[in-house]
Scaffold this active site. Structure first.
Site, PDB file in Angstrom:
ATOM      1  N   ARG A 163       5.783   3.725  -9.562  1.00 35.47           N
ATOM      2  CA  ARG A 163       4.426   3.241  -9.738  1.00 35.47           C
ATOM      3  C   ARG A 163       3.656   4.129 -10.712  1.00 35.47           C
ATOM      4  NH1 ARG A 163       6.129  -0.724  -8.444  1.00 35.47           N
ATOM      5  NH2 ARG A 163       5.610  -2.155  -6.765  1.00 35.47           N
TER       6      ARG A 163
ATOM      7  N   SER B 259       5.371 -11.821  -1.083  1.00 37.53           N
ATOM      8  CA  SER B 259       4.286 -12.488  -0.356  1.00 37.53           C
ATOM      9  C   SER B 259       4.639 -13.939  -0.052  1.00 37.53           C
ATOM     10  CB  SER B 259       2.998 -12.415  -1.175  1.00 37.53           C
ATOM     11  OG  SER B 259       3.156 -13.060  -2.428  1.00 37.53           O
TER      12      SER B 259
ATOM     13  N   ASP C  21      -4.459  -6.800 -14.082  1.00 42.45           N
ATOM     14  CA  ASP C  21      -3.264  -6.568 -13.267  1.00 42.45           C
ATOM     15  C   ASP C  21      -3.592  -5.581 -12.137  1.00 42.45           C
ATOM     16  OD1 ASP C  21      -0.506  -6.798 -12.663  1.00 42.45           O
ATOM     17  OD2 ASP C  21      -0.154  -4.862 -13.630  1.00 42.45           O
TER      18      ASP C  21
ATOM     19  N   ASN D 265       5.774 -13.063  -6.441  1.00 39.86           N
ATOM     20  CA  ASN D 265       7.056 -12.554  -6.937  1.00 39.86           C
ATOM     21  C   ASN D 265       8.271 -13.409  -6.599  1.00 39.86           C
ATOM     22  OD1 ASN D 265       5.930 -10.409  -8.226  1.00 39.86           O
ATOM     23  ND2 ASN D 265       6.407  -8.897  -6.660  1.00 39.86           N
TER      24      ASN D 265
ATOM     25  N   GLU E 165       5.884 -14.107 -15.082  1.00 42.81           N
ATOM     26  CA  GLU E 165       5.940 -12.689 -15.426  1.00 42.81           C
ATOM     27  C   GLU E 165       7.388 -12.352 -15.763  1.00 42.81           C
ATOM     28  OE1 GLU E 165       3.811  -9.349 -13.059  1.00 42.81           O
ATOM     29  OE2 GLU E 165       5.860  -9.361 -12.307  1.00 42.81           O
TER      30      GLU E 165
ATOM     31  N   TRP F 104       1.145   3.516  -1.901  1.00 40.62           N
ATOM     32  CA  TRP F 104       1.369   2.167  -2.444  1.00 40.62           C
ATOM     33  C   TRP F 104       1.285   1.160  -1.308  1.00 40.62           C
ATOM     34  CZ3 TRP F 104       5.672  -1.148  -1.476  1.00 40.62           C
ATOM     35  CH2 TRP F 104       5.608  -2.364  -2.201  1.00 40.62           C
TER      36      TRP F 104
ATOM     37  N   HIS G  51      10.258  -6.494   0.285  1.00 40.31           N
ATOM     38  CA  HIS G  51      10.281  -6.180  -1.160  1.00 40.31           C
ATOM     39  C   HIS G  51      11.704  -5.782  -1.529  1.00 40.31           C
ATOM     40  CE1 HIS G  51       8.884  -4.636  -5.039  1.00 40.31           C
ATOM     41  NE2 HIS G  51       7.652  -5.050  -4.781  1.00 40.31           N
TER      42      HIS G  51
HETATM   43  O1  SFD Z   1       3.623  -6.237  -7.400  1.00 42.25           O
HETATM   44  C1  SFD Z   1      -0.893  -5.591  13.463  1.00 42.25           C
HETATM   45  N1  SFD Z   1       3.983  -7.421  -2.356  1.00 42.25           N
HETATM   46  C2  SFD Z   1       3.928  -8.358  -3.384  1.00 42.25           C
HETATM   47  N2  SFD Z   1       4.340  -9.617  -3.253  1.00 42.25           N
HETATM   48  C3  SFD Z   1       4.155 -10.555  -4.228  1.00 42.25           C
HETATM   49  O2  SFD Z   1       4.541 -11.720  -4.064  1.00 42.25           O
HETATM   50  N3  SFD Z   1       3.541 -10.203  -5.401  1.00 42.25           N
HETATM   51  C4  SFD Z   1       3.090  -8.941  -5.653  1.00 42.25           C
HETATM   52  O3  SFD Z   1       2.480  -8.689  -6.690  1.00 42.25           O
HETATM   53  C5  SFD Z   1       3.373  -7.928  -4.658  1.00 42.25           C
HETATM   54  N4  SFD Z   1       3.108  -6.564  -4.871  1.00 42.25           N
HETATM   55  C6  SFD Z   1       2.758  -5.835  -3.738  1.00 42.25           C
HETATM   56  C7  SFD Z   1       3.297  -6.204  -2.478  1.00 42.25           C
HETATM   57  C8  SFD Z   1       3.091  -5.346  -1.384  1.00 42.25           C
HETATM   58  C9  SFD Z   1       2.299  -4.214  -1.542  1.00 42.25           C
HETATM   59  C10 SFD Z   1       2.122  -3.306  -0.372  1.00 42.25           C
HETATM   60  C11 SFD Z   1       1.688  -3.931  -2.793  1.00 42.25           C
HETATM   61  C12 SFD Z   1       1.917  -4.748  -3.875  1.00 42.25           C
HETATM   62  C13 SFD Z   1       0.794  -2.762  -2.951  1.00 42.25           C
HETATM   63  C14 SFD Z   1       4.723  -7.754  -1.117  1.00 42.25           C
HETATM   64  C15 SFD Z   1       3.917  -8.562  -0.085  1.00 42.25           C
HETATM   65  O4  SFD Z   1       2.628  -8.080   0.028  1.00 42.25           O
HETATM   66  C16 SFD Z   1       4.624  -8.506   1.258  1.00 42.25           C
HETATM   67  O5  SFD Z   1       5.924  -8.997   1.035  1.00 42.25           O
HETATM   68  C17 SFD Z   1       4.006  -9.340   2.372  1.00 42.25           C
HETATM   69  O6  SFD Z   1       2.636  -9.050   2.521  1.00 42.25           O
HETATM   70  C18 SFD Z   1       4.731  -9.117   3.702  1.00 42.25           C
HETATM   71  O7  SFD Z   1       4.146  -9.905   4.701  1.00 42.25           O
HETATM   72  P1  SFD Z   1       4.118  -9.425   6.252  1.00 42.25           P
HETATM   73  O8  SFD Z   1       3.471 -10.518   7.026  1.00 42.25           O
HETATM   74  O9  SFD Z   1       5.442  -8.965   6.675  1.00 42.25           O
HETATM   75  O10 SFD Z   1       3.184  -8.093   6.233  1.00 42.25           O
HETATM   76  P2  SFD Z   1       1.609  -7.970   5.934  1.00 42.25           P
HETATM   77  O11 SFD Z   1       1.132  -9.033   5.000  1.00 42.25           O
HETATM   78  O12 SFD Z   1       1.369  -6.570   5.501  1.00 42.25           O
HETATM   79  O13 SFD Z   1       0.912  -8.229   7.362  1.00 42.25           O
HETATM   80  C19 SFD Z   1       1.034  -7.357   8.460  1.00 42.25           C
HETATM   81  C20 SFD Z   1      -0.001  -7.779   9.491  1.00 42.25           C
HETATM   82  O14 SFD Z   1       0.221  -7.138  10.741  1.00 42.25           O
HETATM   83  C21 SFD Z   1      -1.000  -6.619  11.221  1.00 42.25           C
HETATM   84  N5  SFD Z   1      -0.665  -5.541  12.134  1.00 42.25           N
HETATM   85  N6  SFD Z   1      -1.497  -6.528  14.220  1.00 42.25           N
HETATM   86  C22 SFD Z   1      -1.600  -6.269  15.551  1.00 42.25           C
HETATM   87  N7  SFD Z   1      -1.114  -5.149  16.141  1.00 42.25           N
HETATM   88  C23 SFD Z   1      -0.515  -4.190  15.392  1.00 42.25           C
HETATM   89  N8  SFD Z   1      -0.043  -3.084  15.984  1.00 42.25           N
HETATM   90  C24 SFD Z   1      -0.385  -4.407  13.991  1.00 42.25           C
HETATM   91  N9  SFD Z   1       0.145  -3.653  12.970  1.00 42.25           N
HETATM   92  C25 SFD Z   1      -0.027  -4.378  11.849  1.00 42.25           C
HETATM   93  C26 SFD Z   1      -1.754  -6.235   9.969  1.00 42.25           C
HETATM   94  O15 SFD Z   1      -3.145  -6.087  10.179  1.00 42.25           O
HETATM   95  C27 SFD Z   1      -1.435  -7.441   9.078  1.00 42.25           C
HETATM   96  O16 SFD Z   1      -2.248  -8.526   9.401  1.00 42.25           O
HETATM   97  S1  SFD Z   1       4.020  -5.789  -6.106  1.00 42.25           S
HETATM   98  O17 SFD Z   1       3.793  -4.350  -6.040  1.00 42.25           O
HETATM   99  O18 SFD Z   1       5.370  -6.132  -5.836  1.00 42.25           O
HETATM  100  P1  AMP Z   2       6.802  -4.322  -9.042  1.00 43.45           P
HETATM  101  O1  AMP Z   2       5.513  -4.357  -9.770  1.00 43.45           O
HETATM  102  O2  AMP Z   2       7.650  -3.135  -9.371  1.00 43.45           O
HETATM  103  O3  AMP Z   2       6.638  -4.542  -7.572  1.00 43.45           O
HETATM  104  O4  AMP Z   2       7.639  -5.558  -9.556  1.00 43.45           O
HETATM  105  C1  AMP Z   2       7.233  -6.880  -9.424  1.00 43.45           C
HETATM  106  C2  AMP Z   2       8.447  -7.745  -9.605  1.00 43.45           C
HETATM  107  O5  AMP Z   2       9.090  -7.449 -10.832  1.00 43.45           O
HETATM  108  C3  AMP Z   2       9.506  -7.545  -8.539  1.00 43.45           C
HETATM  109  O6  AMP Z   2      10.112  -8.796  -8.337  1.00 43.45           O
HETATM  110  C4  AMP Z   2      10.459  -6.565  -9.163  1.00 43.45           C
HETATM  111  O7  AMP Z   2      11.754  -6.666  -8.621  1.00 43.45           O
HETATM  112  C5  AMP Z   2      10.421  -6.981 -10.619  1.00 43.45           C
HETATM  113  N1  AMP Z   2      10.661  -5.884 -11.578  1.00 43.45           N
HETATM  114  C6  AMP Z   2       9.879  -4.789 -11.771  1.00 43.45           C
HETATM  115  N2  AMP Z   2      10.368  -4.013 -12.749  1.00 43.45           N
HETATM  116  C7  AMP Z   2      11.475  -4.611 -13.200  1.00 43.45           C
HETATM  117  C8  AMP Z   2      12.440  -4.308 -14.219  1.00 43.45           C
HETATM  118  N3  AMP Z   2      12.347  -3.208 -14.953  1.00 43.45           N
HETATM  119  N4  AMP Z   2      13.460  -5.165 -14.374  1.00 43.45           N
HETATM  120  C9  AMP Z   2      13.573  -6.274 -13.619  1.00 43.45           C
HETATM  121  N5  AMP Z   2      12.698  -6.627 -12.670  1.00 43.45           N
HETATM  122  C10 AMP Z   2      11.661  -5.810 -12.456  1.00 43.45           C
END
Ligand code: SFD
Ligand code: AMP
Length: 630
Positions: free
Chosen positions: A247, A438, A350, A62, A126, A216, A387
């Site tokens: 969602r 990510s 997706d 993203n 995207e 989520w 996010h």
């Molecule tokens: O579409 C301990 N994110 C998305 N990012 C994208 O770039 N594209 C996407 O398509 C993404 N989508 C998405 C995303 C997140 C989620 C939840 C969903 C879908 C369902 C965001 C990214 O995933 C997010 O920004 C990063 O992963 C953040 O990285 P970080 O490092 O802050 O968190 P992590 O990856 O979740 O890792 C956490 C780690 O900590 C561990 N942990 N270890 C030891 N002791 C403890 N007490 C601990 N507690 C946790 C975990 O095991 C893990 O290793 S979309 O929806 O937007």
């Molecule tokens: P999401 O699947 O909602 O996590 O969105 C993935 C990426 O698309 C994120 O960067 C969001 O900010 C962006 N996004 C989702 N929906 C919209 C929308 N309606 N308009 C603009 N950006 C969006």
């Protein structure tokens, strides 16, 4: 407890967490550590290959700014993030990530992540900042690079970290326990990076009963970052800025690809389109209501208004969007058929790439996206600073991006260092720098990893951890096991015993408080001063009762601490919503007693700091100072 071995690990740079940001920190720290003869150690509560938010994979990256492509600038990205967060953002942090994120994406590709390409070999976008991937194995690929960089001998998997160790004002380590063996761990380091993600299940989820646990955000991120950072005494920021993603209902499938790639509309039960019909409402949130893209929370808000008026459910018009794209190929029968098949594949992929359960739900409920639309809904609130939320620690920015105005406010020696010496954060653990996702989390982790090595080199040996402190922490961390051992089997059912409480029941109690008083789903994301004060009162009693948490085994011991961490996350959230006397993100939470935005008094950061000496929270207002804004 007598049969628990204490394992002490000495290292130079300690990386806690094995997710996207921690893997970034590991890769970068290993590079600089090797040059300087330092040791890097990494800990994850789970197995790094499939841990954290990316465990199931993702379908898009993203954040890709494509600076070399020349279409976007760092300022463009900063503008986007500032607008989306209604003006509240640390531009220095966002810009620092934006200038490094492309190289992270290129590394992912080099390590084997398939990124979609068009006929000319360019990434398939995207949206403006998002690129499509075949991301089922995304996390495996990123973890492998981190493992190769620091070596398997330096990685501790299935070790759950609880407490920070601070000696003479400097964070010098962490304490936790193995979730598989009777081992209590103490790590001692010159610099500590903590990136344990955000938090889920603080609020009552929509999925209850047989669906409990489905959310989520990944159920295994439980507020460990906030707990660790706050308990070390580090200042927190934007803890009121929870994220509520819209969602696909019940399976939590993402909507980004549908809105951006497929250009789908969302319509209500009457066929009305809230993004069109309620456009005037955006005026009330100017200037942010007028920007493009419309901020995520305002998009939510318009849909929520429909729901509150009884116009739900809201549907993603998948069938219409797919047909519209296919129609462009109508003149060529073969091409049309091929396109339709392609679109079907993309629609399913997706979900299969990142939210497999949504694909299962579609299959189980006879949904064919090309034939019928699917319900979407606002999810329960999550804490995810990476996010479109912003909660996390208040960290130092880089020196070179500051201007004269921001330098003293936003920079204190080492990029990504918290207000506690030697403690670094990134990803979901660092606040006020949203939309890193990510790729940006990995990039920010790399920045933090490099910075932590520099700190370790500059400061040298960390003060020793007193033995008495180790014993004290061991006793406290393992106490729930002792309690269960002593009191179990005194009732006919071990779940019901006046002498202790099991963590699951404790979690339900926490979730009910948050749901009803702090603006959860049941309260239609609405709260007010009286409700928040009542939440604090109930949380205080919950805190008192947390001393009665009992654990039957190591797994339940982890559950105990996870829920204590959630409780801390809840408290700081409530305190910060109470502190900010306005409504700024109406689609995340609405304060009915202060229903409008107050740019004069509240274009500011609401920060919170827990004092380890007194156990009191202090609320702090910090100025928002821009660097890139016109
Ligand atoms: O579409 C301990 N994110 C998305 N990012 C994208 O770039 N594209 C996407 O398509 C993404 N989508 C998405 C995303 C997140 C989620 C939840 C969903 C879908 C369902 C965001 C990214 O995933 C997010 O920004 C990063 O992963 C953040 O990285 P970080 O490092 O802050 O968190 P992590 O990856 O979740 O890792 C956490 C780690 O900590 C561990 N942990 N270890 C030891 N002791 C403890 N007490 C601990 N507690 C946790 C975990 O095991 C893990 O290793 S979309 O929806 O937007
Ligand atoms: P999401 O699947 O909602 O996590 O969105 C993935 C990426 O698309 C994120 O960067 C969001 O900010 C962006 N996004 C989702 N929906 C919209 C929308 N309606 N308009 C603009 N950006 C969006």
């Amino acid at each position: 407890m007598a049969n628990f071995e204490t394992v002490k690990v000495e290292t130079d740079v300690l990386i806690i967490g094995g997710g996207m940001s921690a893997c970034g920190a590991a890769v970068e720290a290993a590079y600089w550590a090797k040059k300087n003869g330092l040791k890097v150690t990494m800990i994850d509560k789970a197995a790094m290959d499939r841990s954290g938010a990316v465990a199931m994979g993702l379908s898009a990256i993203n954040q890709y700014v494509d600076l070399k492509g020349g279409k976007n600038t760092i300022k463009d990205y900063v503008d986007y993030v500032r607008n989306d967060l209604m003006g509240i953002t640390r531009e220095d942090l966002v810009a620092n990530i934006a200038r490094h994120v492309d190289s992270t994406v290129h590394l992912f590709e080099k390590w084997g992540l398939p990124i979609w390409k068009d006929e000319d070999g360019n990434y398939v976008h995207e949206g403006r900042w998002q690129v499509m991937i075949n991301g089922e194995s995304y996390k495996v690929i990123v973890a492998e690079a981190a493992k190769n960089a620091i070596g398997l001998d330096n990685i501790y998997e299935r070790v759950f970290i609880v407490e920070p160790i601070v000696v003479d004002g400097r964070c010098v380590g962490a304490a936790g326990f193995s979730t598989r063996e009777n081992k209590f761990y103490v790590f001692h380091a010159k610099a500590v990076y903590a990136g344990m993600g955000g938090a889920v299940h603080v609020f009552k989820p929509r999925s209850t009963g047989e669906g409990l646990g489905r959310a989520w955000y990944p159920p295994w991120n439980t507020g460990s970052s906030l707990y660790f950072s706050a308990r070390a005494g580090a200042e927190q920021t934007c803890q009121e800025v929870r994220f509520i993603p819209v969602r696909f209902k019940d399976g939590y499938g993402p909507v980004g690809a549908w809105f951006l790639l497929f250009k789908s509309r969302a319509t209500n039960a009457m066929g009305g389109e809230y993004m069109v019909e309620r456009r005037d409402e955006l005026e009330n949130w100017a200037p942010y209501g007028k920007v493009k893209p419309i901020p995520a929370n305002l998009r939510n808000w318009l849909g929520m208004l429909d729901i509150m008026e009884g116009k739900g459910p809201i549907f993603m018009r998948t069938e219409e969007a797919m047909q519209k794209i296919a129609d462009a190929y109508k003149d060529d029968e073969k091409g049309y058929k091929k396109k339709k098949k392609e679109l079907e594949n993309e629609a399913w992929e997706d979900f299969l790439d990142m939210t497999i359960s949504q694909a299962l739900l579609w299959a189980a409920s006879n949904v064919q996206p090309e034939e019928r639309s699917s319900e979407i809904a606002a999810a329960e609130p999550y804490f995810i600073g990476s996010h479109s939320g912003a909660s996390g620690a208040w960290v130092s920015g880089p020196e070179d991006i500051q201007n004269a105005d921001t330098k003293d406010e936003y920079f204190w020696g080492y990029a990504q260092m918290s207000t506690v010496e030697g403690l670094f954060h990134a990803g979901d653990a660092s606040g006020a720098s949203s939309h890193k996702f990510s790729s940006g989390s990995h990039a920010e982790g790399r920045i933090a990893g490099k910075s932590a090595v520099k700190y370790a080199m500059d400061k040298g040996d960390a003060p020793a951890i007193p033995d008495a402190l180790i014993e004290e922490m061991k006793t406290a961390l393992l106490a729930p096991l002792d309690l269960f051992e002593q009191k179990a089997n005194t009732t006919s059912d071990n779940d019901i015993n006046p002498e202790y409480m099991r963590p699951k029941m404790f979690m339900f109690r926490l979730q009910k408080i948050m749901d009803e008083y702090a603006g959860g789903v049941s309260a239609q994301f609405t709260t007010n001063k009286a409700s928040l004060e009542r939440a604090l009162e109930l949380l205080e009693m919950l805190k008192e009762d947390s001393k009665l948490l009992a654990a039957e085994d190591l797994h339940e011991l982890m559950r105990v601490w996870e829920n204590i961490q959630r409780m801390w996350q809840a408290e700081v959230h409530v305190r910060t919503m109470l502190f900010r006397e306005e409504t700024r993100w109406p689609g995340y939470y609405f304060r009915a007693d202060t229903p409008t935005m107050d740019e004069t008094n509240w274009l500011a950061f609401a920060n919170a700091k827990w004092d380890p000496a007194t156990g009191e929270w202090e609320m702090i207002k910090r100025p928002v100072k821009y660097i890139f804004k016109d």
